[in-house]
Design an enzyme around this catalytic site. Structure first.
Site, PDB file in Angstrom:
ATOM      1  CG  HIS A 212      -1.982   0.996   1.219  1.00  0.00           C
ATOM      2  ND1 HIS A 212      -3.303   0.649   1.081  1.00  0.00           N
ATOM      3  CD2 HIS A 212      -1.959   2.359   1.291  1.00  0.00           C
ATOM      4  CE1 HIS A 212      -4.046   1.749   1.087  1.00  0.00           C
ATOM      5  NE2 HIS A 212      -3.244   2.799   1.211  1.00  0.00           N
ATOM      6  CG  HIS A 214       2.705   2.625   3.979  1.00  0.00           C
ATOM      7  ND1 HIS A 214       2.951   1.569   3.113  1.00  0.00           N
ATOM      8  CD2 HIS A 214       3.415   2.335   5.106  1.00  0.00           C
ATOM      9  CE1 HIS A 214       3.743   0.694   3.694  1.00  0.00           C
ATOM     10  NE2 HIS A 214       4.057   1.134   4.908  1.00  0.00           N
TER      11      HIS A 214
END
Length: 386
Positions: A212, A214
């Site tokens: 993801h 991030h």
């Protein structure tokens, strides 16, 4: 859905704070052109109590403090998109973030540092043996330990399950920069915090456990060894060392791109096959001291740099993007905010591994001349539109 208290930040970004089911803080940062409603869902999960705060042990050979955080052994490892813990919650995915978001920041459950001292946050337990200031941490001795107080936060750049900072829009990049500044201010104000460090790990070769898009922010209870070495160099060479270094690099053939407020360059003594530093033209200690104009320009320049890095090869390049900031209480008039982006990738199918001399003795050998690396990166960046 409750309507959260909101705060307007720079660039039209809106901040909305709440808490997760176990008391950890969750903060939404809405883009200036957000389509999201003001209301956000409550985290209705039933969660176990937060792990005990980790312990730090002193390495008397170097003076470094080593965190021992056994709870991190059980953190999530490369889950599928249907169980992405950083995606918005769904009926089948009880993730960490209850609502859809633009940018979200929350306390890491598998933290190397923290929770912070009890005085800083009512949901945090008291630390049984916290550091007692920088003089206490500098004292050498066998068997010394302290509680690893501090804070580790996750910064989600997007609700989508794949990507990185470089795949975001200019508007989204600007929101993340605003979040970095906001969190730097908040974390620097916590008791016992000595340095705040935003960073992004990208790629499995770096050790990333979640695909993801991030990054993270660490709030340390000490001044990190890397920063302390730099403070020692500044003390030996003069308080304007970083300003002189920037002037030296800006006059070199190693500049990658430059704007009115920032310059990115391959440093004169680069260690890694791919290494780029970016610095503001004026002295700013950390993100809190940057102006709106500097943040606006950084959003576009940083995206161009990251997309240029990815244009070097047919597949995405693993990297660590490390935003070094001045410590909270020392060196703020001599140490300035800067990016150090490094990658072990030395060819399309080759990585640099740290062997005996580098890993054991910290004695580096660079295989690619910095000037050659800069020429390749400059050409790649010039061909990348926003």
């Amino acid at each position: 859905m409750p309507h959260l208290d909101s705060q307007s930040l720079g660039a039209g970004v809106v901040k909305r704070a709440t808490r997760l089911a176990d008391g950890r803080e969750l903060i939404y940062f809405d883009d200036r052109d957000t389509t999201l409603p003001a209301e956000r869902a409550i985290d209705a999960r039933t969660l176990d109590a937060r792990p005990e705060t980790a312990t730090m042990r002193l390495d008397v050979l170097t003076g470094d403090w080593i965190t021992v955080a056994a709870s991190r052994q059980n953190r999530v490892m490369l889950p599928g998109a249907d169980l992405d813990p950083l995606a918005p919650q769904t009926p089948t995915n009880p993730s960490e973030i209850p609502s859809r978001y633009d940018v979200a920041v929350f306390e890491n459950r598998s933290a190397a540092f923290g929770p912070a001292l009890a005085a800083a946050m009512d949901a945090a337990p008291a630390a049984p043996d916290p550091p007692r200031g920088l003089d206490d941490l500098a004292a050498l001795g066998l068997g010394r330990t302290r509680t690893s107080v501090g804070r580790c936060e996750v910064v989600c750049f997007s609700p989508e399950s794949t990507g990185s900072f470089g795949t975001q829009s200019v508007v989204r990049a600007r929101t993340v920069i605003e979040a970095w500044a906001d969190r730097t201010a908040a974390l620097s104000a916590l008791p016992g915090i000595e340095q705040v460090f935003p960073f992004e790990n990208r790629g499995e070769a770096i050790g990333v456990t979640l695909p993801h898009p991030h990054g993270q922010i660490y709030a340390y209870p000490y001044v990190t060894p890397r920063t302390q070495r730099m403070l020692d160099s500044i003390a030996a060479t003069g308080p304007d060392m970083l300003a002189r270094m920037l002037e030296f690099e800006r006059a070199s053939e190693r500049v990658i791109l430059a704007g009115e407020h920032w310059t990115a360059f391959v440093p004169f003594a680069a260690r890694w096959p791919l290494e780029v530093h970016m610095m503001p033209h004026r002295h700013v200690a950390d993100f809190t001291e940057t102006s709106d104009a500097e943040r606006d320009e950084l959003a576009g320049l940083y995206l161009r740099l990251l997309r240029g890095v990815d244009a070097l090869y047919e597949t995405p390049t693993p990297y660590i993007a490390a935003w070094h900031q001045a410590p909270v209480r020392v060196g703020r008039d001599t140490t300035r905010l800067r990016l150090e982006l490094t990658s072990p990738r030395r060819a399309a199918d080759k990585l640099k591994f740290l062997a005996g001399s580098e890993a054991a003795m910290w004695a580096w050998t660079a295989e690619i001349p910095p000037e050659a690396s800069a020429a390749r990166l400059r050409a790649a960046v010039e061909g990348v539109p926003l």
